[in-house]
Design an enzyme around this catalytic site. Structure first.
Site, PDB file in Angstrom:
ATOM      1  N   GLY A  22       0.838  -1.195   0.000  1.00 27.89           N
ATOM      2  CA  GLY A  22       0.000   0.000   0.000  1.00 27.89           C
ATOM      3  C   GLY A  22       0.866   1.236   0.000  1.00 27.89           C
ATOM      4  O   GLY A  22       2.093   1.167  -0.072  1.00 27.89           O
ATOM      5  N   THR A  28       5.497   4.589   0.448  1.00 27.03           N
ATOM      6  CA  THR A  28       4.994   3.348  -0.129  1.00 27.03           C
ATOM      7  C   THR A  28       5.480   2.207   0.748  1.00 27.03           C
ATOM      8  O   THR A  28       6.614   2.228   1.231  1.00 27.03           O
ATOM      9  CB  THR A  28       5.521   3.153  -1.564  1.00 27.03           C
ATOM     10  OG1 THR A  28       5.284   4.357  -2.314  1.00 27.03           O
ATOM     11  CG2 THR A  28       4.823   1.996  -2.242  1.00 27.03           C
ATOM     12  N   LYS A  43       8.567   0.506   4.872  1.00 27.99           N
ATOM     13  CA  LYS A  43       7.975   1.760   4.401  1.00 27.99           C
ATOM     14  C   LYS A  43       9.074   2.612   3.777  1.00 27.99           C
ATOM     15  O   LYS A  43      10.043   2.981   4.428  1.00 27.99           O
ATOM     16  CB  LYS A  43       7.313   2.523   5.554  1.00 27.99           C
ATOM     17  CG  LYS A  43       6.698   3.864   5.100  1.00 27.99           C
ATOM     18  CD  LYS A  43       6.231   4.702   6.280  1.00 27.99           C
ATOM     19  CE  LYS A  43       4.939   4.221   6.848  1.00 27.99           C
ATOM     20  NZ  LYS A  43       4.396   5.168   7.869  1.00 27.99           N
ATOM     21  N   ASP A 139      -3.741  10.859  14.245  1.00 28.49           N
ATOM     22  CA  ASP A 139      -4.294  10.343  12.993  1.00 28.49           C
ATOM     23  C   ASP A 139      -4.922   8.964  13.221  1.00 28.49           C
ATOM     24  O   ASP A 139      -4.665   8.011  12.479  1.00 28.49           O
ATOM     25  CB  ASP A 139      -3.204  10.266  11.924  1.00 28.49           C
ATOM     26  CG  ASP A 139      -3.774  10.224  10.511  1.00 28.49           C
ATOM     27  OD1 ASP A 139      -4.955  10.601  10.332  1.00 28.49           O
ATOM     28  OD2 ASP A 139      -3.054   9.822   9.586  1.00 28.49           O
TER      29      ASP A 139
END
Length: 351
Positions: A22, A28, A43, A139
């Site tokens: 993802g 990414t 990541k 978040d």
């Protein structure tokens, strides 16, 4: 642990598309395999992006200080020139959003949903009250809650998180977060507090209850935001319309209690919201009730299997009427509650 770029390039087969898990605007994520056989998530932050660099520093600084079974574990990083990479434990079952709204959305039992909510709440309570100085995630959303092979929750993505001072009541900072989850009080005051995470968690609870997206542009203008939709259902006395139809009518009373917790989290004034420690206590009680309800359902399975379709429709109609009677006319009205006040004991949050 510090990894070399070459090690991670090899682990991901040169960041092959087949290894892609993802991504977003700043990074990414790829699946990788280390020489010792461990499967990891790598990541790769986009080069030359100032916010990406800040997120990299945030993740390393924060995740190197914390350890909790419901927080994703940072295994290491790579910082070579402009290459910024973070290496995490691989969490097999994807995100909660995948299971509620995406390709893996084949249904989660109510017991599993409440367990996920409880574990997420425990992780946030740990960050707010047991880490020194406290950490505000900033978040919290279903796509940042990962699920392992046993559907154990792991809160992830600390790129926007902030460390605060021990004696500070808030952090003054420009609002950042995800539409649909962003605390409106924070958006207006520019003051980030632990109650900002509480608000976002309330939206996550609504998603677990309804299996509806936090933001959906296909809905009516006034109901694009799930929090607004839920409020409209309360005003119209149709709270039951929020509930995921895949959940049995037998759970509607329990779901009402869960909505109560969600709306306390979504209070317009941050001071009216519970702390995450209080939320943990509430969800522990609901989790116990869910286990009891599941046991009761199993014992009466034979009876249910032999009910006629007309009897089932009648049962749903009665339950719907009861739900309307139990629902308040607005979120300012005090919800009927039979549970006791949260305990001051916090030891379970560590486990």
């Amino acid at each position: 642990m510090v990894f070399t770029f070459r090690e991670l390039k090899t682990a991901t087969k040169s960041f092959a598309e087949s290894r892609l898990l993802g991504g977003g605007g700043f990074s990414t994520v790829y699946q990788g395999k280390l020489p010792d056989g461990r499967i990891v998530a790598v990541k790769k932050l986009n080069q030359g992006n100032k916010q990406g660099i800040q997120q990299f520093q945030n993740e390393v600084n924060i995740l190197s200080q914390v350890r909790h079974p419901n927080l994703v574990q940072l295994l290491g990083y790579c910082l070579e020139g402009r290459d910024l990479l973070l290496v995490y434990e691989f969490v097999l079952n994807g995100t909660l959003a995948d299971h509620l709204h995406g390709e893996k959305g084949n249904g989660l039992s109510l017991e599993t949903r409440i367990t996920i909510a409880l574990e997420t709440a425990q992780a946030l309570a740990y960050l707010h009250f047991y880490v020194k100085p406290p950490i505000y995630h900033r978040d919290v959303k279903t796509s940042n809650i990962l699920l392992d092979k046993d559907f154990k929750a792991k809160v992830a993505d600390f790129g926007l998180s902030r460390l605060t001072h021990l004696d500070a009541t808030h952090i003054s900072t420009a609002p950042q977060g995800t539409p649909g989850y962003l605390d409106p009080d924070y958006h207006e005051s520019y003051q980030l507090t632990d109650k900002s995470d509480v608000y976002s968690f309330g939206v996550v609870l609504l998603e677990l209850i309804s299996r509806k997206k936090a933001v959906d542009m296909t809905r009516d203008k006034k109901e694009i935001n799930l929090a607004s939709m839920a409020l409209a259902r309360i005003h119209s006395g149709a709270l039951h319309e929020l509930f995921d139809p895949d959940l049995s009518v037998k759970y509607w009373k329990l779901l009402t209690r869960l909505v109560e917790v969600a709306f306390r989290c979504l209070a317009a004034e941050k001071d009216d919201r519970p702390s995450m420690v209080e939320v943990v206590r509430e969800l522990e009680q609901l989790s116990s009730m869910t286990i009891s309800a599941s046991s009761s359902k199993k014992s009466s399975r034979f009876k249910l299997e032999h009910q006629s379709s007309g009897e089932l429709r009648k049962q749903r109609s009665v339950a719907s009427t009861n739900m309307e009677e139990d629902s308040p006319t607005s979120v300012q009205v005090k919800w009927p509650s039979t549970h006791t006040s949260p305990s001051n004991s916090r030891s379970e949050i560590y486990n």
